[in-house]
Design a protein around this motif. Structure first.
Motif, short mmCIF file in Angstrom:
data_model
loop_
_atom_site.label_atom_id
_atom_site.label_comp_id
_atom_site.label_asym_id
_atom_site.label_seq_id
_atom_site.Cartn_x
_atom_site.Cartn_y
_atom_site.Cartn_z
N GLU A 1 26.92 2.72 50.49
CA GLU A 1 26.98 3.34 51.81
C GLU A 1 27.46 2.33 52.86
O GLU A 1 28.32 2.63 53.69
N ARG B 1 30.97 2.67 54.97
CA ARG B 1 30.98 2.73 56.45
C ARG B 1 31.82 1.60 57.04
O ARG B 1 32.55 1.80 58.00
N PHE C 1 19.80 5.71 45.81
CA PHE C 1 19.47 6.93 46.57
C PHE C 1 18.90 8.01 45.65
O PHE C 1 19.09 7.97 44.44
N LYS D 1 20.03 10.89 45.49
CA LYS D 1 21.15 11.69 44.99
C LYS D 1 22.45 10.87 44.96
O LYS D 1 22.57 9.85 45.63
N TYR E 1 26.38 10.99 46.05
CA TYR E 1 27.16 11.68 47.08
C TYR E 1 28.65 11.46 46.90
O TYR E 1 29.07 10.32 46.64
N ILE F 1 29.43 10.90 53.33
CA ILE F 1 28.93 9.69 53.97
C ILE F 1 29.84 9.26 55.12
O ILE F 1 29.38 8.86 56.17
N SER G 1 25.64 21.16 47.64
CA SER G 1 24.41 20.88 48.39
C SER G 1 23.52 22.11 48.36
O SER G 1 23.85 23.12 48.96
#
Lengths: 152, 320
Positions: free
Chosen positions: B75, B79, B148, B150, B152, B157, B315
């Motif tokens: 993550e 980012r 995490f 889950k 993704y 994200i 989801s």
């Protein structure tokens, strides 16, 4: 079957119900059906795609009920059979995603007056209410990453 | 002197196959290396994260990110690269839809930890040692990224500009995508840089498809010797071609293996797995309830088959 007779439900499940226009409630006109909450009349139960079922759950439904015509009486030859096969398959799929298979059901019957629709919905809502609400799993990574859970 | 545009190639939860397919550009890779200045590519070159952190925002022209987001390090890097990049390309099925790591979403994190560190028959762990995000060793605190709950896909994200699916994406689509970025000839943002049609349209076995396919019983590839010239579905073998985007070059079909769906759903469809379920239901030749139950019960791991590459893109609420 009445919800009141069994006392208040532990929680109030949201149910989406697809009804075949040819078998269910056609004598009363569509208005009677449309006044019921989350009831979606369709041309044929075979029109209900697996992705419609998934979409209902994604949109927050706690259960999905499909009402189709009886064996051998589909106006479009075999739409009810297609719907039944889809439901049997989708019950396996939703189970993998953590949704109990009993939250998806199909009823093949005939009810021109549409008087059975509401009791069927209430019956299923009652069964679902015993299963409890579906809890949201982490939507974003930040929410999922609690770090507090005991993993042992 | 004009500076060359900067490019980054980074892996998150990935196997390395996507890096391999970039290397498979062969000589074309040299012209890419001439045209751009690669500032990050952990599998092939040595760069430090700190040099990326010190860059100005949007300094990198293109970040090619493959792999799904599985832990806190993924993550953080996703980012960071989003912040420093003008264009982010989700590269490969894992970045686009979660890929096969996304099948982990059928289990809870706790289940996975217990199996991997306690219950699997090959595990010997009498002291019950589990990985921790922080451990004190002498005077130092050692840290590990947090797994995490889950898996993704990348776009859950960060914002993703373009998608290139495939496990891995084939070199011709990779070359097209890279040259489109370099020449500024890109389709609208959010597009998938692959054909729109389903695989059946381009399948070499399409001609062999009977007018009506009827499957009395679903079979698995190891149970039969598949006819090399005949539509897999017509042989009762599950092939995800009807619900999968084309562009892969039919490489699996050509080695007598049914499509597993790595290119994801066709244009305009979000949930390719559900679309395949609908398609499959219509092909199963079972009318009465008992027969329909028998045929559907005979299918091994239906969810894993339909969502082999896309489970993480769904989801849903559910019981944990």
């Amino acid at each position: 079957m009445s919800v009141k007779a069994t006392g208040p439900l532990p929680f109030s499940p949201k149910l989406v119900c697809f009804t075949c226009r040819f078998g269910w409630g056609y004598l009363n006109g569509s208005k009677a059906i449309e006044s019921l909450h989350n009831v979606i009349p369709v041309t044929c139960s075979g029109k209900v795609d697996a992705s419609h079922i998934m979409e209902a759950f994604k949109s927050g439904a706690d259960g999905v009920l499909i009402l189709g015509c009886p064996d051998g009486e589909c106006h479009f030859q075999n739409g009810n059979y297609q719907a039944r096969k889809r439901v049997l398959l989708m019950r396996k799929v939703i189970e993998a995603f953590g949704i109990e298979h009993d939250r998806l059901a199909i009823e093949l019957d005939m009810d021109p007056e549409g008087s059975k629709i509401e009791p069927l919905i209430e019956g299923m809502r009652e069964r679902i209410s015993r299963l409890g609400p579906l809890s949201p799993k982490g939507v974003t990574a930040n929410q999922a990453c609690t770090g507090k859970e005991n993993l042992r | 002197m004009n500076e060359k545009p900067k490019a980054a190639i980074y892996w998150l939860a990935a196997c390395g196959g996507c890096d391999e397919t970039i290397v498979d550009l062969n000589e074309a890779l040299l012209s890419v290396a001439d045209a751009v200045d690669i500032v990050l590519w952990p599998v092939a070159m040595d760069f430090k994260y700190s040099s990326i952190r010190s860059m100005k925002d949007k300094e990198i022209a293109l970040s090619i990110i493959h792999g799904s987001v599985r832990n806190s390090e993924h993550e953080e890097m996703a980012r960071l690269l989003r912040e420093k990049s003008q264009t982010v390309l989700a590269f490969g099925s894992c970045a686009c839809f979660g890929g096969t790591p996304g099948l982990a979403n059928f289990r809870s994190r706790k289940d996975i930890f217990q199996w991997v560190y306690r219950d699997a028959p090959t595990v010997v762990n009498p002291k019950g040692v589990y990985p921790m995000t922080e451990t004190k060793v002498l005077d130092h605190t050692l840290k590990l990224p947090e797994l995490f709950e889950k898996v993704y896909p990348l776009d859950r994200i960060i914002d993703v500009d373009y998608y290139l699916p495939g496990c891995p994406p084939p070199p011709d689509l990779v070359a097209n995508a890279v040259s489109a970025v370099l020449e500024g000839k890109l389709p609208p943002r959010g597009s998938t840089l692959a054909p729109h049609r389903p695989l059946c349209d381009t399948c070499p076995r399409n001609e062999s498809k009977p007018p009506k396919i009827e499957i009395p019983e679903v079979r698995r590839v190891h149970m039969v010797e598949a006819d090399e010239g005949k539509c897999f579905l017509a042989q009762g073998l599950l092939c995800l071609g009807p619900a999968t985007r084309s562009g892969c070059g039919e490489t699996c079909i050509r080695v007598n293996t049914p499509c597993r769906g790595c290119f994801g759903p066709v244009e305009g469809v979000d949930d390719g797995g559900a679309k395949f379920v609908s398609c499959l239901a219509a092909l199963l030749s079972a009318e009465d309830e008992a027969e329909a139950t028998r045929v559907t019960d005979g299918i091994a791991d239906l969810p894993g088959t339909c969502y082999r590459f896309t489970a993480a893109s769904i989801s849903l609420k559910g019981k944990s």
